[in-house]
Write a protein that holds these residues in place. Structure first.
Motif, PDB file in Angstrom:
ATOM      1  N   LEU A 130       0.822  -1.210   0.000  1.00 47.95           N
ATOM      2  CA  LEU A 130       0.000   0.000   0.000  1.00 47.95           C
ATOM      3  C   LEU A 130       0.857   1.262   0.000  1.00 47.95           C
ATOM      4  CD1 LEU A 130      -2.783  -1.195   2.440  1.00 47.95           C
ATOM      5  CD2 LEU A 130      -3.085  -0.605   0.021  1.00 47.95           C
ATOM      6  N   ILE A 131       1.955   1.231   0.725  1.00 52.32           N
ATOM      7  CA  ILE A 131       2.861   2.380   0.741  1.00 52.32           C
ATOM      8  C   ILE A 131       3.475   2.579  -0.637  1.00 52.32           C
ATOM      9  CG2 ILE A 131       5.089   3.174   1.654  1.00 52.32           C
ATOM     10  CD1 ILE A 131       4.081   1.890   4.344  1.00 52.32           C
ATOM     11  N   ARG A 132       3.878   1.490  -1.265  1.00 54.73           N
ATOM     12  CA  ARG A 132       4.444   1.593  -2.616  1.00 54.73           C
ATOM     13  C   ARG A 132       3.403   2.093  -3.620  1.00 54.73           C
ATOM     14  NH1 ARG A 132       7.852  -3.820  -1.812  1.00 54.73           N
ATOM     15  NH2 ARG A 132       9.801  -2.824  -1.171  1.00 54.73           N
ATOM     16  N   ALA A 133       2.126   1.868  -3.315  1.00 57.07           N
ATOM     17  CA  ALA A 133       1.045   2.345  -4.181  1.00 57.07           C
ATOM     18  C   ALA A 133       0.674   3.797  -3.895  1.00 57.07           C
ATOM     19  CB  ALA A 133      -0.183   1.454  -4.016  1.00 57.07           C
ATOM     20  N   GLY A 134       1.323   4.400  -2.902  1.00 56.93           N
ATOM     21  CA  GLY A 134       1.083   5.808  -2.614  1.00 56.93           C
ATOM     22  C   GLY A 134       0.176   6.088  -1.438  1.00 56.93           C
ATOM     23  N   LEU A 135      -0.299   5.060  -0.768  1.00 59.90           N
ATOM     24  CA  LEU A 135      -1.123   5.235   0.442  1.00 59.90           C
ATOM     25  C   LEU A 135      -0.183   5.137   1.631  1.00 59.90           C
ATOM     26  CD1 LEU A 135      -4.031   2.912  -0.678  1.00 59.90           C
ATOM     27  CD2 LEU A 135      -3.945   5.396  -0.822  1.00 59.90           C
ATOM     28  N   HIS A 136       0.264   6.275   2.126  1.00 61.79           N
ATOM     29  CA  HIS A 136       1.420   6.245   3.006  1.00 61.79           C
ATOM     30  C   HIS A 136       1.284   6.970   4.338  1.00 61.79           C
ATOM     31  CE1 HIS A 136       2.387  10.291   1.580  1.00 61.79           C
ATOM     32  NE2 HIS A 136       2.077   9.833   0.376  1.00 61.79           N
TER      33      HIS A 136
ATOM     34  N   ASN B 272      15.687  -8.783  11.632  1.00 60.81           N
ATOM     35  CA  ASN B 272      14.722  -8.202  12.570  1.00 60.81           C
ATOM     36  C   ASN B 272      14.302  -9.170  13.676  1.00 60.81           C
ATOM     37  OD1 ASN B 272      13.854  -7.058   9.575  1.00 60.81           O
ATOM     38  ND2 ASN B 272      14.040  -5.503  11.140  1.00 60.81           N
ATOM     39  N   LEU B 273      14.926 -10.336  13.751  1.00 59.21           N
ATOM     40  CA  LEU B 273      14.542 -11.321  14.766  1.00 59.21           C
ATOM     41  C   LEU B 273      14.611 -10.736  16.168  1.00 59.21           C
ATOM     42  CD1 LEU B 273      16.119 -14.687  13.585  1.00 59.21           C
ATOM     43  CD2 LEU B 273      13.697 -14.142  13.836  1.00 59.21           C
ATOM     44  N   LEU B 274      13.628 -11.084  16.977  1.00 64.03           N
ATOM     45  CA  LEU B 274      13.496 -10.681  18.379  1.00 64.03           C
ATOM     46  C   LEU B 274      13.307  -9.177  18.548  1.00 64.03           C
ATOM     47  CD1 LEU B 274      16.053 -13.112  20.029  1.00 64.03           C
ATOM     48  CD2 LEU B 274      13.586 -13.409  19.700  1.00 64.03           C
ATOM     49  N   GLU B 275      12.895  -8.523  17.489  1.00 63.78           N
ATOM     50  CA  GLU B 275      12.555  -7.103  17.524  1.00 63.78           C
ATOM     51  C   GLU B 275      11.033  -6.992  17.444  1.00 63.78           C
ATOM     52  OE1 GLU B 275      13.743  -3.039  15.127  1.00 63.78           O
ATOM     53  OE2 GLU B 275      13.696  -4.902  13.995  1.00 63.78           O
ATOM     54  N   PHE B 276      10.471  -5.933  18.002  1.00 63.39           N
ATOM     55  CA  PHE B 276       9.043  -5.713  17.827  1.00 63.39           C
ATOM     56  C   PHE B 276       8.761  -5.595  16.336  1.00 63.39           C
ATOM     57  CE2 PHE B 276       9.376  -4.171  22.235  1.00 63.39           C
ATOM     58  CZ  PHE B 276       8.359  -4.926  22.804  1.00 63.39           C
ATOM     59  N   LYS B 277       7.760  -6.334  15.877  1.00 59.23           N
ATOM     60  CA  LYS B 277       7.425  -6.347  14.456  1.00 59.23           C
ATOM     61  C   LYS B 277       7.128  -4.947  13.932  1.00 59.23           C
ATOM     62  CE  LYS B 277       5.402 -10.971  14.542  1.00 59.23           C
ATOM     63  NZ  LYS B 277       4.130 -11.721  14.436  1.00 59.23           N
ATOM     64  N   VAL B 278       6.407  -4.157  14.718  1.00 55.24           N
ATOM     65  CA  VAL B 278       6.035  -2.818  14.249  1.00 55.24           C
ATOM     66  C   VAL B 278       7.243  -1.904  14.069  1.00 55.24           C
ATOM     67  CG1 VAL B 278       3.663  -2.895  15.097  1.00 55.24           C
ATOM     68  CG2 VAL B 278       5.453  -1.986  16.565  1.00 55.24           C
ATOM     69  N   LYS B 279       8.269  -2.087  14.888  1.00 58.97           N
ATOM     70  CA  LYS B 279       9.471  -1.256  14.730  1.00 58.97           C
ATOM     71  C   LYS B 279      10.196  -1.597  13.435  1.00 58.97           C
ATOM     72  CE  LYS B 279      10.789   0.308  19.255  1.00 58.97           C
ATOM     73  NZ  LYS B 279      11.921   0.440  20.184  1.00 58.97           N
ATOM     74  N   GLY B 280      10.364  -2.888  13.171  1.00 55.05           N
ATOM     75  CA  GLY B 280      11.022  -3.301  11.942  1.00 55.05           C
ATOM     76  C   GLY B 280      10.226  -2.905  10.714  1.00 55.05           C
ATOM     77  N   LEU B 281       8.901  -3.077  10.791  1.00 53.97           N
ATOM     78  CA  LEU B 281       8.048  -2.728   9.660  1.00 53.97           C
ATOM     79  C   LEU B 281       8.062  -1.216   9.407  1.00 53.97           C
ATOM     80  CD1 LEU B 281       6.200  -3.913   7.526  1.00 53.97           C
ATOM     81  CD2 LEU B 281       4.305  -3.613   9.112  1.00 53.97           C
ATOM     82  N   ALA B 282       8.043  -0.442  10.470  1.00 49.52           N
ATOM     83  CA  ALA B 282       8.106   1.015  10.315  1.00 49.52           C
ATOM     84  C   ALA B 282       9.423   1.432   9.671  1.00 49.52           C
ATOM     85  CB  ALA B 282       7.931   1.704  11.655  1.00 49.52           C
ATOM     86  N   ARG B 283      10.519   0.829  10.107  1.00 50.94           N
ATOM     87  CA  ARG B 283      11.821   1.160   9.522  1.00 50.94           C
ATOM     88  C   ARG B 283      11.832   0.848   8.022  1.00 50.94           C
ATOM     89  NH1 ARG B 283      14.669  -0.681  13.199  1.00 50.94           N
ATOM     90  NH2 ARG B 283      14.760  -2.847  12.511  1.00 50.94           N
ATOM     91  N   LYS B 284      11.309  -0.335   7.656  1.00 55.60           N
ATOM     92  CA  LYS B 284      11.284  -0.715   6.244  1.00 55.60           C
ATOM     93  C   LYS B 284      10.374   0.221   5.448  1.00 55.60           C
ATOM     94  CE  LYS B 284      10.860  -4.459   3.061  1.00 55.60           C
ATOM     95  NZ  LYS B 284      11.197  -5.838   2.905  1.00 55.60           N
ATOM     96  N   ALA B 285       9.168   0.458   5.945  1.00 60.00           N
ATOM     97  CA  ALA B 285       8.209   1.314   5.244  1.00 60.00           C
ATOM     98  C   ALA B 285       8.735   2.740   5.123  1.00 60.00           C
ATOM     99  CB  ALA B 285       6.873   1.302   5.974  1.00 60.00           C
ATOM    100  N   ASN B 286       9.328   3.255   6.186  1.00 58.97           N
ATOM    101  CA  ASN B 286       9.832   4.625   6.169  1.00 58.97           C
ATOM    102  C   ASN B 286      11.069   4.769   5.295  1.00 58.97           C
ATOM    103  OD1 ASN B 286       7.751   5.550   7.787  1.00 58.97           O
ATOM    104  ND2 ASN B 286       8.871   5.126   9.671  1.00 58.97           N
TER     105      ASN B 286
END
Length: 90
Positions: free
Chosen positions: A11-17, A41-55
């Motif tokens: 969705l972010i790549r599609a412009g919904l960001h 990203n093992l043993l990291e909060f999923k949302v932190k890793g996902l935010a880093r990737k998305a951002n």
């Protein structure tokens, strides 16, 4: 989890960001088969890793919130996020 992480990145790549991603789970080895995140990203909060990737795709696209939205439904940050949302995906 796995489906949500894939969806957010696409969705972010599609412009919904503009997303708030809430979860309290850690990325564990069994999550790696289908999750957007990888072993770095093992043993990291999923949302932190996902935010880093998305951002890294679009800066400021995801705000991570380490909360259990069911058990902490009265938390002011959760209430504010839901009140301001155009869409809530669970």
């Amino acid at each position: 989890g796995a489906l949500g992480s894939q969806a957010i990145v696409h969705l972010i790549r599609a412009g919904l960001h503009k997303w708030i991603v809430a979860d309290h789970d850690l990325l564990l080895p069994h999550n790696l088969a289908r999750h957007e995140l990888d072993g770095f990203n093992l043993l990291e909060f999923k949302v932190k890793g996902l935010a880093r990737k998305a951002n890294s795709i679009i800066s400021g696209s995801v705000k991570p919130l380490i909360k259990d939205i069911i058990l902490e439904k009265n938390d002011p940050l959760i209430q504010e996020g839901i009140a301001q949302a155009d869409l809530v995906v669970d």
